[in-house]
Design a protein around this motif. Structure first.
Motif, PDB file in Angstrom:
ATOM      1  N   LEU A 133       0.692  -1.118  -0.055  1.00  0.00           N
ATOM      2  CA  LEU A 133      -0.041  -0.046   0.108  1.00  0.00           C
ATOM      3  C   LEU A 133       0.689   1.189   0.007  1.00  0.00           C
ATOM      4  O   LEU A 133       0.326   2.223  -0.214  1.00  0.00           O
ATOM      5  CB  LEU A 133      -0.868  -0.004   1.147  1.00  0.00           C
ATOM      6  CG  LEU A 133      -2.137  -0.921   1.256  1.00  0.00           C
ATOM      7  CD1 LEU A 133      -2.630  -0.966   2.401  1.00  0.00           C
ATOM      8  CD2 LEU A 133      -2.895  -0.985   0.057  1.00  0.00           C
ATOM      9  N   ALA A 134       2.218   1.019   0.360  1.00  0.00           N
ATOM     10  CA  ALA A 134       2.850   2.370   0.319  1.00  0.00           C
ATOM     11  C   ALA A 134       3.958   2.615  -0.880  1.00  0.00           C
ATOM     12  O   ALA A 134       4.202   3.724  -0.924  1.00  0.00           O
ATOM     13  CB  ALA A 134       3.950   2.327   1.596  1.00  0.00           C
ATOM     14  N   TRP A 135       3.793   1.619  -1.644  1.00  0.00           N
ATOM     15  CA  TRP A 135       4.768   1.723  -2.892  1.00  0.00           C
ATOM     16  C   TRP A 135       4.554   2.957  -3.709  1.00  0.00           C
ATOM     17  O   TRP A 135       5.442   3.519  -4.437  1.00  0.00           O
ATOM     18  CB  TRP A 135       4.963   0.269  -3.911  1.00  0.00           C
ATOM     19  CG  TRP A 135       3.718   0.231  -4.579  1.00  0.00           C
ATOM     20  CD1 TRP A 135       2.678  -0.551  -4.161  1.00  0.00           C
ATOM     21  CD2 TRP A 135       3.504   0.587  -5.832  1.00  0.00           C
ATOM     22  NE1 TRP A 135       1.796  -0.603  -5.171  1.00  0.00           N
ATOM     23  CE2 TRP A 135       2.070   0.151  -6.175  1.00  0.00           C
ATOM     24  CE3 TRP A 135       4.089   1.514  -6.711  1.00  0.00           C
ATOM     25  CZ2 TRP A 135       1.811   0.534  -7.409  1.00  0.00           C
ATOM     26  CZ3 TRP A 135       3.576   1.892  -7.756  1.00  0.00           C
ATOM     27  CH2 TRP A 135       2.468   1.368  -8.606  1.00  0.00           C
ATOM     28  N   PRO A 136       3.148   3.262  -4.036  1.00  0.00           N
ATOM     29  CA  PRO A 136       2.968   4.527  -4.768  1.00  0.00           C
ATOM     30  C   PRO A 136       3.744   5.799  -4.327  1.00  0.00           C
ATOM     31  O   PRO A 136       3.899   6.916  -4.877  1.00  0.00           O
ATOM     32  CB  PRO A 136       1.359   4.787  -4.561  1.00  0.00           C
ATOM     33  CG  PRO A 136       0.932   3.426  -4.346  1.00  0.00           C
ATOM     34  CD  PRO A 136       1.784   2.712  -3.446  1.00  0.00           C
ATOM     35  N   THR A 137       4.062   5.966  -3.149  1.00  0.00           N
ATOM     36  CA  THR A 137       5.261   6.969  -2.799  1.00  0.00           C
ATOM     37  C   THR A 137       6.224   7.058  -3.705  1.00  0.00           C
ATOM     38  O   THR A 137       6.630   8.274  -3.677  1.00  0.00           O
ATOM     39  CB  THR A 137       5.152   6.824  -1.303  1.00  0.00           C
ATOM     40  OG1 THR A 137       6.115   5.736  -1.008  1.00  0.00           O
ATOM     41  CG2 THR A 137       4.193   7.006  -0.200  1.00  0.00           C
ATOM     42  N   LEU A 138       6.767   5.941  -4.012  1.00  0.00           N
ATOM     43  CA  LEU A 138       7.881   6.001  -4.818  1.00  0.00           C
ATOM     44  C   LEU A 138       7.691   6.926  -6.191  1.00  0.00           C
ATOM     45  O   LEU A 138       8.682   7.304  -6.923  1.00  0.00           O
ATOM     46  CB  LEU A 138       8.427   4.859  -5.379  1.00  0.00           C
ATOM     47  CG  LEU A 138       8.713   3.769  -4.172  1.00  0.00           C
ATOM     48  CD1 LEU A 138       9.276   2.415  -4.543  1.00  0.00           C
ATOM     49  CD2 LEU A 138       9.827   4.428  -3.520  1.00  0.00           C
ATOM     50  N   VAL A 139       6.503   6.781  -6.700  1.00  0.00           N
ATOM     51  CA  VAL A 139       5.901   7.499  -7.940  1.00  0.00           C
ATOM     52  C   VAL A 139       5.342   9.037  -7.825  1.00  0.00           C
ATOM     53  O   VAL A 139       5.853   9.865  -8.234  1.00  0.00           O
ATOM     54  CB  VAL A 139       4.882   6.839  -8.581  1.00  0.00           C
ATOM     55  CG1 VAL A 139       4.517   7.447 -10.030  1.00  0.00           C
ATOM     56  CG2 VAL A 139       5.684   5.460  -8.888  1.00  0.00           C
ATOM     57  N   ILE A 140       4.774   9.197  -6.622  1.00  0.00           N
ATOM     58  CA  ILE A 140       4.121  10.360  -6.249  1.00  0.00           C
ATOM     59  C   ILE A 140       5.074  11.390  -5.723  1.00  0.00           C
ATOM     60  O   ILE A 140       4.878  12.610  -5.978  1.00  0.00           O
ATOM     61  CB  ILE A 140       2.944  10.097  -5.288  1.00  0.00           C
ATOM     62  CG1 ILE A 140       1.821   9.433  -6.079  1.00  0.00           C
ATOM     63  CG2 ILE A 140       2.464  11.476  -4.759  1.00  0.00           C
ATOM     64  CD1 ILE A 140       0.703   8.993  -5.108  1.00  0.00           C
ATOM     65  N   PHE A 141       6.129  11.090  -4.887  1.00  0.00           N
ATOM     66  CA  PHE A 141       6.826  11.933  -4.052  1.00  0.00           C
ATOM     67  C   PHE A 141       8.246  12.191  -4.817  1.00  0.00           C
ATOM     68  O   PHE A 141       8.562  11.496  -5.517  1.00  0.00           O
ATOM     69  CB  PHE A 141       7.097  11.640  -2.745  1.00  0.00           C
ATOM     70  CG  PHE A 141       5.761  11.720  -1.858  1.00  0.00           C
ATOM     71  CD1 PHE A 141       5.466  12.840  -1.309  1.00  0.00           C
ATOM     72  CD2 PHE A 141       4.945  10.655  -1.416  1.00  0.00           C
ATOM     73  CE1 PHE A 141       4.472  13.010  -0.525  1.00  0.00           C
ATOM     74  CE2 PHE A 141       4.179  10.700  -0.864  1.00  0.00           C
ATOM     75  CZ  PHE A 141       3.627  11.780  -0.466  1.00  0.00           C
ATOM     76  N   GLY A 142       8.699  13.472  -4.602  1.00  0.00           N
ATOM     77  CA  GLY A 142      10.146  13.793  -5.413  1.00  0.00           C
ATOM     78  C   GLY A 142      10.308  15.378  -4.958  1.00  0.00           C
ATOM     79  O   GLY A 142       9.734  15.888  -4.217  1.00  0.00           O
TER      80      GLY A 142
END
Length: 392
Positions: A133-142
């Motif tokens: 559930l947390a892996w989308p943070t790799l795409v959303i944040f930066g």
């Protein structure tokens, strides 16, 4: 150090000291000094997650805060967001597993309880689901570019090429994702997940409290109703035996019935009757009290966690729903308050070990033994160092 960083640094230092020391002690005692029960395994898992938050996530947070608008590292940013989200969701699922175990043990004591193997599978499953559930943070944040005021731009490295475009880059929803629907959908999902988990936890503990209240009320009502003393034939049929000195040894249910009868009727012929509960009854009564105390401790830890998560969840949602409002007019006080709210989830990491330590008598006893052992070993070392060599 900027003015808005001082309260956050003081807060982070206090959380790190109390969190690292407290959770390290909990991990050691639950792993090496106490029995390997289901509840101790759940507490150990919570302590490990909290310790990881204090040792791994908090230093990354402070590094990103100190280098805000100065130096941006994409890998550091996405690593911190991924670890923070994974630990938070993993802790929430672990709290749900604890509440489910308490509900099953209190409300359905005759059904099969969770085994150690099932407990470990539940903990591992919570961590795996949390990571998924947390892996989308790799795409959303930066890298997120924000405009800087002249006063702020004077103290930061300016990314813009001219004086009219004074901007800085910090760790947030990256520029490529701003304005798209994906961050909104993801943060809405996290809010629904937090709200659903809170509702589930409140429901389970409410059912547990209702079950305990009904059990206490049933005992209170049974003491006020009139009852007759069972005759000798019924005592013999129930397996009651007379001990020395007029003592009677009997099963637990009959012991309670006789006690109520003697308290209510005050019969003269029963004055010399001494009722001695069986050892099994004493063990069951002690186990029931221990279950209630353990459930209360888990409820306090759950309540502390939910309260500490709430400011972080609210501020995170506001940053996505109204970024202009949150970033507009960022004074030193407002910036410090926002940073404290974004790190409020770490409060439970520092408080939960002390809740468990003060409320659990076995844990306190093991802490005393540990302190005595350290003191005795130090005394032995000092005595050995003062020994004079033997005479030839």
């Amino acid at each position: 150090m900027r003015a808005e960083e001082i309260p956050v640094v003081v807060y982070a230092a206090m959380v790190m000291v109390f969190g690292v020391v407290g959770n390290s002690v909990v991990c050691y005692i639950c792993r090496c000094r106490m029995s390997r029960s289901v509840l101790n395994n759940f507490v150990l898992a919570l302590a490990v997650l909290d310790l990881a938050g204090c040792v791994l996530v908090l230093p990354l947070e402070m590094t990103l805060l100190h280098h805000r608008y100065r130096i941006f590292d994409h890998l550091l940013c996405v690593t911190q967001r991924l670890m923070r989200t994974t630990l938070l969701i993993g802790s929430v699922f672990t709290l749900i597993a604890i509440a489910a175990e308490r509900y099953r043990r209190i409300c359905h004591p005759l059904s099969g309880h969770i085994t150690l193997r099932q407990c470990r599978v539940a903990i591992a499953g919570a961590l795996v689901i949390a990571f998924l559930l947390a892996w989308p943070t790799l795409v959303i944040f930066g890298g997120s570019t924000v405009p800087l005021s002249p006063a702020a731009a004077a103290t930061h490295v300016i990314v813009g090429g001219n004086n009219t475009a004074r901007v800085g880059v910090h760790c947030g929803v990256k520029d490529g994702m701003q304005g798209s629907v994906y961050p909104t959908v993801y943060f809405t999902f996290l809010f629904v997940l937090f709200f659903g988990a809170t509702t589930c936890l409140c429901t389970l503990y409410a059912l547990i409290a209702l079950r305990l209240w009904r059990g206490q009320k049933l005992k209170t009502d049974s003491r006020t109703m009139s009852a007759s003393l069972p005759d000798c034939r019924r005592l013999h049929a129930c397996g009651v035996t007379a001990g020395g000195g007029g003592a009677v040894d009997m099963p637990a249910k009959l012991f309670e019935e006789l006690t109520r009868s003697l308290q209510l009727r005050r019969r003269k012929d029963a004055v010399n009757l001494v009722i001695v509960p069986t050892p099994s009854f004493r063990r069951k009564r002690k186990a029931a009290f221990s279950r209630k105390r353990s459930t209360f401790i888990m409820f306090l830890m759950t309540l502390t966690s939910l309260v500490s998560y709430l400011p972080y969840v609210i501020v995170s949602i506001l940053f996505v729903a109204a970024p202009g409002l949150m970033l507009a007019g960022t004074s030193a006080m407002k910036s410090a308050l926002l940073n404290l709210c974004l790190k409020s989830y770490l409060i439970s990491s520092a408080v939960n070990p002390f809740i468990y330590g003060f409320c659990n008598h076995k844990f306190k006893a093991e802490c005393r033994r540990l302190v005595r052992g350290l003191k005795c070993s130090r005394d032995v070392e000092e005595d050995s160092s003062d020994m004079t060599p033997p005479y030839p």
